[in-house]
Design a protein around this motif. Structure first.
Motif, PDB file in Angstrom:
ATOM      1  N   VAL A  60      -6.987 -19.938 -34.260  1.00  0.00           N
ATOM      2  CA  VAL A  60      -6.702 -20.084 -32.822  1.00  0.00           C
ATOM      3  C   VAL A  60      -7.887 -20.728 -32.109  1.00  0.00           C
ATOM      4  CG1 VAL A  60      -6.265 -18.813 -30.684  1.00  0.00           C
ATOM      5  CG2 VAL A  60      -5.041 -18.193 -32.774  1.00  0.00           C
ATOM      6  N   SER A  91      -8.129 -24.399 -32.888  1.00  0.00           N
ATOM      7  CA  SER A  91      -6.973 -25.141 -32.382  1.00  0.00           C
ATOM      8  C   SER A  91      -7.010 -25.306 -30.876  1.00  0.00           C
ATOM      9  CB  SER A  91      -5.679 -24.433 -32.791  1.00  0.00           C
ATOM     10  OG  SER A  91      -5.528 -24.416 -34.194  1.00  0.00           O
ATOM     11  N   THR A  92      -7.447 -24.273 -30.169  1.00  0.00           N
ATOM     12  CA  THR A  92      -7.371 -24.289 -28.709  1.00  0.00           C
ATOM     13  C   THR A  92      -8.699 -24.615 -28.036  1.00  0.00           C
ATOM     14  OG1 THR A  92      -7.776 -21.891 -28.617  1.00  0.00           O
ATOM     15  CG2 THR A  92      -5.477 -22.622 -28.735  1.00  0.00           C
ATOM     16  N   THR A 117      -5.697 -31.294 -30.998  1.00  0.00           N
ATOM     17  CA  THR A 117      -6.414 -30.844 -32.190  1.00  0.00           C
ATOM     18  C   THR A 117      -5.396 -30.774 -33.323  1.00  0.00           C
ATOM     19  OG1 THR A 117      -5.975 -28.498 -31.765  1.00  0.00           O
ATOM     20  CG2 THR A 117      -8.007 -29.437 -30.824  1.00  0.00           C
ATOM     21  N   SER A 159      -3.793 -28.702 -34.782  1.00  0.00           N
ATOM     22  CA  SER A 159      -3.358 -27.302 -34.782  1.00  0.00           C
ATOM     23  C   SER A 159      -2.237 -27.061 -35.794  1.00  0.00           C
ATOM     24  CB  SER A 159      -2.910 -26.880 -33.377  1.00  0.00           C
ATOM     25  OG  SER A 159      -1.965 -27.791 -32.849  1.00  0.00           O
TER      26      SER A 159
END
Length: 555
Positions: A194, A197-198, A394, A396
Motif C-alpha cells: 500500500v 502504491s499510494t 505507480t 500498483s
C-alpha cells in the motif's frame, strides 16, 4: 528521432527499431484468454521528484543484501546468523574470513556483468532485457522462462514471516512460529504494498531510513568488535586469532571435508544476494547510467567490508565452540558477550525485525517494476491490467500481483520443511538465469556481428568467473551430503530438481502462449512500445486476427 516526434526505444531485443519488436513494426503476443484484453494505450512517465538518486540506489541494494541469507537459514539473516554454520563447516578462523572476502570479490564479478548490460540497456526489468538481447530465437522463450521464475518465486514471504517472528520475540513470545507470525507477515507485506502504491516517495524514504539503520547496526557490531579485541567484553578472551589459519576439529565444528567447504562457500555467496536490485528499476533512476555505475559498486564494496569486519568482531568475542553451536543468531551471542544478556535480549529481535521489513520494502519495490515490464511486453495473462499505472501513477497493479503471490505462499504451505523449501526455492533457478546472462555477455563480446557496445567494459575473464560461480551454485546442490539425505524433510536432490522444473515450466508456458492460445483465440495482440516527444513511454495493445498478422509479417 522519427518524423512524428517519436524516439527509438533503447535496449530492444532487436536494436534500432521504433518499437520493441521484429522488423514488422510490432511485437506480436498471442491472443490467450486475456493475454492483453482488448485494444488500449498506456503511458508511463516517472516524475523527476520520484526518481532515485545515487544514495537511494545504494540503499535499495543494501536493503536487499543485508537481511538476505542462504537458503539453509530460515529466516534469512545473512551476516547475523550465517557465520555460525560457516565456522562449523570449516573449523578455521582465517578460512572463514577468506571465504567472506572471496565471496565479495566474486559478487563484484557479477556486478561487472550487470553493469555492462545495465549501462548499455538503461531500462527497468533487469535480466528480462539482457536475456532478450542475447537469446532472440526462439522468440520470447527466454523472456517466458524468466517471467515464470520471477512471478512464481520472486515473492517476499521469507522476510515478511521473519519480521512477524521477531516482532513476537521482541514482545516476549518464546515460540513465535505459527499463525500469529504469519498474520503479522501479511500485515507487513500489505503495509509495504500500500505504501509503495499510494505514497511512493514515502516508501523510498522509509527504505533509505532502514538502510541507514542496517548500516548503523553493522557499524555498532564492528566497533564493538574492535573494543572486544582491546579487552572490553564480559567473557574471557577466546584467543581465536592466536593461530587463525589452523584447521581444527572441535565440539560442533570442523572435519566436514570437501562437501562442508563447498556448502560453506555456497552459503556465503548467497549471503551477498541482492546486489542486482537497482538493475530492476533503472527506468526510475536519475541519470540511470551514472547513478548505477556509482551506486552499485559503493553498495557491494561497502557490504563486503562490513561483512568481513562483522565476522572479525564475532571471533573477537565468541569462543569457537559457542560460535559453532549458536545456530540462528550469532549476533545475539555477540551482543550478550559484549553488552550483557539484558541488552541483547531487548535489542536484537527489534533490530532483526527492522532489517527484515527493509528487505521487504526493497524487494517489493523492485519486483513490482519487473512485473510491470513483463506486462508491458504482453507476456502475462491480462497484461494490460498488470501494466497499468492507475490510479496512483505507480505500478500498483504489478505490486498487487507481487502481494497476491506473497500472501499465497504465506498462508498455503504448512509450517516446517515444506514452507522453508518453497520460500528458499528462488535462489536455485536464479543461478541458472545468472549463468545464461554471464554467458550471453561473453557471446556478445566475441560475436562481432552483434555490434555490442557498452559504457562499462567487463573483461571476458571476469564474465567467465561469474559463469563458473553460477555453475558451482547450480551443480553443488546435486552433490550428496555426508549427513542424512533427508535431513531437511526432503531428499537433498529435491531442491535443485524442483528449481529446474520451474525453469522448464517457463518453456511450457512459452509453448502455450505462442502456439496453443493463438489457435484457440484466433488472434494475436500487437504490443507497440515507443517514446513520444515528451519523453514518456507509450505502450499500445491491439488485437489482430492470426491470419492478418501472419500475412503482415510475410509481406
Amino acid at each position: 528521432m522519427e518524423g512524428d516526434g517519436r524516439q527509438k526505444l533503447p535496449g530492444s531485443p532487436v536494436l534500432n527499431v521504433v518499437v520493441d519488436s521484429e522488423a514488422d513494426g510490432a511485437r506480436l503476443t498471442p491472443g490467450s484468454p486475456g493475454a492483453a484484453s482488448g485494444s488500449g494505450v498506456l503511458k508511463y512517465a516517472v516524475p523527476d521528484s520520484r526518481k532515485i538518486g545515487v544514495m537511494g540506489a545504494v540503499f535499495l541494494i543494501l536493503n536487499k543484501m543485508i537481511g538476505t541469507g542462504s537458503r539453509w537459514l530460515t529466516p534469512n539473516l545473512a551476516v547475523f546468523s550465517t557465520p555460525s554454520s560457516i565456522f562449523a563447516a570449516t573449523g578455521s578462523v582465517g578460512i572463514c574470513l577468506l571465504l567472506w572476502a572471496a565471496a565479495g570479490i566474486l559478487t563484484l564479478s557479477g556486478l561487472s556483468v550487470y553493469l555492462s548490460f545495465g549501462l548499455a540497456i538503461p531500462r527497468s526489468g533487469g535480466e528480462k532485457n539482457y536475456l532478450e538481447r542475447v537469446f532472440r530465437q526462439p522468440r520470447y522463450l527466454a523472456t517466458s522462462v524468466f517471467a515464470v521464475q520471477m512471478i512464481l518465486l520472486g515473492f517476499s514471504a521469507g522476510n515478511s514471516l521473519a519480521f512477524g517472528r521477531y516482532v513476537l520475540l521482541a514482545a516476549g513470545r518464546e515460540s513465535p512460529d505459527g499463525w500469529a507470525a504469519r498474520g503479522i507477515a501479511i500485515a507487513c507485506v500489505t503495509f509495504v504494498a500500500v505504501l509503495h502504491s499510494t505514497l511512493p516517495q514515502w516508501g523510498l524514504r522509509l527504505t533509505n531510513a532502514l538502510g541507514i539503520f542496517k548500516v548503523g547496526v553493522l557499524l555498532v557490531i564492528v566497533f564493538a568488535g574492535f573494543a572486544a579485541l582491546a579487552g572490553h567484553r564480559l567473557v574471557p578472551d577466546p584467543r581465536n586469532f592466536d593461530n587463525p589459519w589452523a584447521i581444527e576439529k572441535g565440539d560442533g565444528y570442523g572435519g566436514g571435508g570437501a562437501y562442508a567447504y563447498a556448502t560453506a562457500m555456497l552459503q556465503v555467496v548467497y549471503s551477498y544476494k541482492g546486489w542486482e536490485n537497482a538493475n530492476y528499476v533503472l527506468g526510475e533512476l536519475k541519470n540511470p547510467r551514472r547513478t548505477l555505475a556509482i551506486a552499485a559498486p559503493i553498495a557491494v564494496v561497502g557490504v563486503t567490508i562490513l561483512y568481513v569486519l562483522a565476522n572479525v568482531a564475532y571471533f573477537a568475542a565468541i569462543p569457537k565452540g559457542d560460535l559453532a553451536k549458536s545456530e540462528v543468531i550469532v549476533a545475539g551471542l555477540f551482543f550478550k558477550n559484549v553488552f550483557g544478556e539484558s541488552a541483547a535480549a531487548r535489542s536484537l529481535p527489534a533490530f532483526v525485525a527492522l532489517s527484515n521489513i527493509g528487505n521487504v520494502l526493497a524487494v517489493s519495490f523492485a519486483h513490482a517494476r519487473v512485473n510491470q515490464e513483463l506486462a508491458k511486453e504482453g507476456i502475462l495473462p491480462y497484461s494490460q491490467f498488470w501494466a497499468s499505472n492507475r490510479p496512483f501513477n505507480t505500478p500498483s497493479a504489478s505490486m498487487l500481483l507481487h502481494w497476491i503471490v506473497t500472501v499465497i505462499v504465506l498462508v498455503a504451505p504448512p509450517p516446517g520443511a515444506a514452507y522453508n523449501f518453497i520460500v528458499n526455492l528462488y535462489t536455485y533457478p536464479g543461478a541458472w538465469i545468472n549463468a545464461f546472462v554471464g554467458g550471453g555477455l561473453i557471446y556478445l563480446q566475441l560475436k562481432r556481428s552483434e555490434n555490442w557496445t557498452s559504457p562499462w567494459h567487463t573483461p571476458i575473464v571476469v564474465s567467465v568467473i561469474y559463469v563458473l560461480l553460477n555453475a558451482f551454485l547450480a551443480i553443488t546442490p546435486f552433490i550428496p551430503p555426508n549427513s542424512a539425505w533427508n535431513a531437511d524433510g526432503y531428499p537433498y536432490y529435491a531442491f535443485p530438481l524442483v528449481g529446474l522444473g520451474v525453469l522448464l515450466f517457463g518453456g511450457v508456458y512459452w509453448a502455450l502462449w505462442t502456439k496453443l492460445w493463438p489457435r484457440l483465440g484466433g488472434y494475436v495482440v500487437t504490443v507497440e512500445r515507443e517514446v513520444d516527444e515528451s519523453g514518456a513511454e507509450v505502450v499500445r495493445y491491439k488485437k489482430v486476427p492470426v491470419q492478418q498478422a501472419v500475412a503482415s509479417r510475410e509481406s
